[in-house]
Design a protein around this motif. Structure first.
Motif, PDB file in Angstrom:
ATOM      1  N   UNK A   7     -18.409 -54.165  21.151  1.00  0.00           N
ATOM      2  CA  UNK A   7     -19.002 -53.318  21.717  1.00  0.00           C
ATOM      3  C   UNK A   7     -18.380 -51.970  21.317  1.00  0.00           C
ATOM      4  N   UNK A   8     -17.392 -51.808  20.922  1.00  0.00           N
ATOM      5  CA  UNK A   8     -16.917 -50.737  20.088  1.00  0.00           C
ATOM      6  C   UNK A   8     -17.531 -50.233  18.854  1.00  0.00           C
ATOM      7  N   UNK A   9     -17.841 -51.295  18.010  1.00  0.00           N
ATOM      8  CA  UNK A   9     -18.533 -51.255  17.037  1.00  0.00           C
ATOM      9  C   UNK A   9     -19.813 -50.772  17.029  1.00  0.00           C
ATOM     10  N   UNK A  10     -20.630 -51.473  18.120  1.00  0.00           N
ATOM     11  CA  UNK A  10     -21.785 -50.766  18.513  1.00  0.00           C
ATOM     12  C   UNK A  10     -21.935 -49.415  18.964  1.00  0.00           C
ATOM     13  N   UNK A  11     -21.092 -48.954  19.763  1.00  0.00           N
ATOM     14  CA  UNK A  11     -21.029 -47.596  20.199  1.00  0.00           C
ATOM     15  C   UNK A  11     -20.457 -46.572  19.255  1.00  0.00           C
ATOM     16  N   UNK A  12     -19.704 -46.982  18.143  1.00  0.00           N
ATOM     17  CA  UNK A  12     -19.136 -46.337  17.293  1.00  0.00           C
ATOM     18  C   UNK A  12     -20.569 -46.032  16.114  1.00  0.00           C
ATOM     19  N   UNK A  13     -21.037 -46.804  15.880  1.00  0.00           N
ATOM     20  CA  UNK A  13     -22.375 -46.936  15.068  1.00  0.00           C
ATOM     21  C   UNK A  13     -23.251 -45.907  15.677  1.00  0.00           C
ATOM     22  N   UNK A  14     -23.743 -46.004  16.994  1.00  0.00           N
ATOM     23  CA  UNK A  14     -24.372 -45.193  17.604  1.00  0.00           C
ATOM     24  C   UNK A  14     -24.063 -43.869  17.667  1.00  0.00           C
ATOM     25  N   UNK A  15     -22.688 -43.371  17.727  1.00  0.00           N
ATOM     26  CA  UNK A  15     -22.153 -42.310  17.684  1.00  0.00           C
ATOM     27  C   UNK A  15     -22.298 -41.582  16.454  1.00  0.00           C
ATOM     28  N   UNK A  16     -22.293 -42.479  15.302  1.00  0.00           N
ATOM     29  CA  UNK A  16     -22.462 -41.808  14.022  1.00  0.00           C
ATOM     30  C   UNK A  16     -23.987 -41.639  13.632  1.00  0.00           C
ATOM     31  N   UNK A  17     -24.922 -42.207  14.306  1.00  0.00           N
ATOM     32  CA  UNK A  17     -26.464 -42.178  14.171  1.00  0.00           C
ATOM     33  C   UNK A  17     -26.642 -40.730  14.800  1.00  0.00           C
ATOM     34  N   UNK A  18     -26.188 -40.642  16.035  1.00  0.00           N
ATOM     35  CA  UNK A  18     -26.464 -39.242  16.755  1.00  0.00           C
ATOM     36  C   UNK A  18     -25.773 -37.933  16.457  1.00  0.00           C
ATOM     37  N   UNK A  19     -24.547 -38.203  16.014  1.00  0.00           N
ATOM     38  CA  UNK A  19     -23.633 -37.321  15.497  1.00  0.00           C
ATOM     39  C   UNK A  19     -23.197 -36.997  14.333  1.00  0.00           C
ATOM     40  N   UNK A  20     -23.331 -37.913  13.380  1.00  0.00           N
ATOM     41  CA  UNK A  20     -22.820 -38.041  12.071  1.00  0.00           C
ATOM     42  C   UNK A  20     -21.259 -37.500  12.086  1.00  0.00           C
ATOM     43  N   UNK A  21     -20.585 -37.321  11.229  1.00  0.00           N
ATOM     44  CA  UNK A  21     -19.247 -37.139  11.283  1.00  0.00           C
ATOM     45  C   UNK A  21     -18.750 -36.229  12.100  1.00  0.00           C
ATOM     46  N   UNK A  22     -17.495 -36.306  12.864  1.00  0.00           N
ATOM     47  CA  UNK A  22     -16.906 -34.979  13.531  1.00  0.00           C
ATOM     48  C   UNK A  22     -16.683 -33.695  12.645  1.00  0.00           C
ATOM     49  N   UNK A  23     -17.111 -32.648  13.178  1.00  0.00           N
ATOM     50  CA  UNK A  23     -17.208 -31.490  12.248  1.00  0.00           C
ATOM     51  C   UNK A  23     -15.958 -30.729  12.287  1.00  0.00           C
ATOM     52  N   UNK A  24     -15.049 -30.793  13.020  1.00  0.00           N
ATOM     53  CA  UNK A  24     -13.686 -30.442  13.124  1.00  0.00           C
ATOM     54  C   UNK A  24     -12.545 -31.204  13.234  1.00  0.00           C
ATOM     55  N   UNK A  25     -11.581 -31.041  12.679  1.00  0.00           N
ATOM     56  CA  UNK A  25     -10.361 -31.618  12.612  1.00  0.00           C
ATOM     57  C   UNK A  25     -10.547 -33.550  12.371  1.00  0.00           C
ATOM     58  N   UNK A  26     -11.314 -33.541  11.529  1.00  0.00           N
ATOM     59  CA  UNK A  26     -11.871 -34.992  10.844  1.00  0.00           C
ATOM     60  C   UNK A  26     -10.444 -35.638  10.648  1.00  0.00           C
ATOM     61  N   UNK A  27     -10.409 -36.675  11.327  1.00  0.00           N
ATOM     62  CA  UNK A  27      -8.936 -37.505  11.129  1.00  0.00           C
ATOM     63  C   UNK A  27      -8.838 -38.010   9.500  1.00  0.00           C
ATOM     64  N   UNK A  28     -10.027 -38.300   8.818  1.00  0.00           N
ATOM     65  CA  UNK A  28      -9.954 -38.376   7.380  1.00  0.00           C
ATOM     66  C   UNK A  28      -9.325 -37.277   6.589  1.00  0.00           C
ATOM     67  N   UNK A  29      -9.770 -36.221   7.051  1.00  0.00           N
ATOM     68  CA  UNK A  29      -9.290 -34.913   6.212  1.00  0.00           C
ATOM     69  C   UNK A  29      -7.864 -34.957   6.513  1.00  0.00           C
ATOM     70  N   UNK A  30      -7.336 -35.185   7.680  1.00  0.00           N
ATOM     71  CA  UNK A  30      -5.903 -35.089   8.115  1.00  0.00           C
ATOM     72  C   UNK A  30      -5.176 -36.239   7.308  1.00  0.00           C
ATOM     73  N   UNK A  31      -5.831 -37.394   6.944  1.00  0.00           N
ATOM     74  CA  UNK A  31      -5.247 -38.412   5.977  1.00  0.00           C
ATOM     75  C   UNK A  31      -4.857 -37.969   4.703  1.00  0.00           C
ATOM     76  N   UNK A  32      -6.123 -37.194   4.399  1.00  0.00           N
ATOM     77  CA  UNK A  32      -5.986 -36.434   2.999  1.00  0.00           C
ATOM     78  C   UNK A  32      -5.016 -35.654   2.723  1.00  0.00           C
ATOM     79  N   UNK A  33      -4.800 -34.652   3.708  1.00  0.00           N
ATOM     80  CA  UNK A  33      -3.711 -33.695   3.632  1.00  0.00           C
ATOM     81  C   UNK A  33      -2.417 -34.281   3.557  1.00  0.00           C
TER      82      UNK A  33
END
Length: 337
Positions: A7-33
């Motif tokens: 269910x989490x995989x499905x909801x996360x996929x739907x969130x990406x389809x609807x919203x794309x990446x988080x626009x602020x404070x993206x965790x991947x950017x934090x990892x990169x820093x």
């Protein structure tokens, strides 16, 4: 069965389809820093130093995912929310399509400077002086390759290993983008990151090629052409994985990809992939449609397989025949996502 993770995989996929990446404070950017700060402290011109750096970054990320998954093992609702958040964070399929569409729109408007400025969000090659034809080719090739890297691969690893798999894969892929390229600084230090990324993407890239064959007719493409180009041309690419994705898409859409690419002072002449004509502007839209079809089907497969086979992959005693040992009510494998 692992309904919560599915269910989490499905909801996360739907969130990406609807919203794309988080626009602020993206965790991947934090990892990169954080990874950049660590690199400044440990960089040495050696493979051993790079391997230690890669192991530290990926291992820490996987351990955090394992701890978070373990903390939610007694609460299916909490595990669903955690998996959905992690899936949304690491997926980039919708953002990939949007970036390619922006490139198409700049080219349609005749704004080459804006199109060249858009290219770094899609590909690492030098955009200076590129004409429309080369910008189009770079975009189509990026869509083909990153359908695997940005969407199919994280979904695959999420199905295999839940939250730890999602986060660890994104750490591996991010490190490859940061230090895995060939340059004076990273030729040795980034070797381990590049090789680990090759390993992590070996199965997903071939799954992407297979799904491209399957999905080609859904967008008016050729399944036979995709299969033929994948089998014949996929291994010609210098990457052990990207060529499979690019060749399959080229065959599906009746295109010919490959050619000369400039990466700063380094120039690569890549062999042709596919039998058709070089891509034109309209093929950017076609590639985005095919990419979305591929990774949406991959999402359905990931959700379904995790739901049906989750216990087998998680190492639950019921899945490996240890039925004589009774586990505590609600207990599951530590770290199962």
């Amino acid at each position: 069965m692992d309904i919560a993770t599915s269910a989490g995989l499905a909801l996360g996929t739907l969130a990406d389809l609807a919203l794309a990446d988080p626009r602020r404070r993206h965790p991947v950017a934090g990892f990169g820093q954080a990874a950049t700060a660590l690199e400044r402290r440990v960089w040495r011109d050696s493979r051993a130093a790079g391997a230690g750096y890669t192991a530290t970054c990926v291992g820490t990320t996987a351990a955090l995912g394992w701890a978070a998954a373990r903390a939610t093992r007694r609460s299916p609702a909490a595990r669903t929310v955690l998996t959905a958040a992690a899936t949304w964070t690491v997926l980039g399929g919708t953002s990939l399509g949007r970036a390619a569409t922006v490139m198409h729109d700049h080219l349609a408007a005749g704004d080459l400077p804006a199109a060249r400025g858009q290219l770094p969000s899609l590909a690492g090659r030098d955009p200076r002086g590129l004409a429309e034809a080369e910008l189009v080719r770079a975009t189509v090739e990026s869509v083909a390759e990153n359908t695997s890297d940005a969407a199919v691969a994280p979904l695959f690893w999420g199905a295999v290993a839940g939250v730890p798999g999602l986060l660890a894969y994104r750490a591996v892929n991010t490190l490859d983008a940061m230090v895995g390229h060939r340059s004076a600084r990273y030729a040795r230090f980034g070797w381990a990151s590049a090789r680990l990324d090759d390993v992590a993407n070996w199965v997903p890239a071939r799954l992407t090629a297979a799904l491209t064959v399957l999905c080609a007719p859904l967008v008016g493409g050729s399944a036979a052409g995709a299969l033929r180009a994948w089998r014949r041309d996929g291994a010609r690419h210098p990457s052990p994985n990207a060529g499979r994705c690019e060749a399959a898409l080229a065959g599906a859409l009746g295109l010919r990809l490959g050619g000369r690419n400039a990466y700063g002072t380094r120039v690569e002449d890549r062999p042709p992939l596919g039998d058709g004509e070089p891509p034109v502007r309209a093929d950017v839209v076609r590639s985005v449609r095919l990419s979305r079809a591929v990774w949406c089907v991959a999402a359905v497969a990931a959700v379904s397989s995790r739901s049906v086979l989750g216990d087998r992959w998680s190492g639950h005693p019921r899945a490996i025949g240890l039925r004589g040992r009774r586990s505590r009510p609600g207990a599951s494998r530590a770290g199962s996502g």
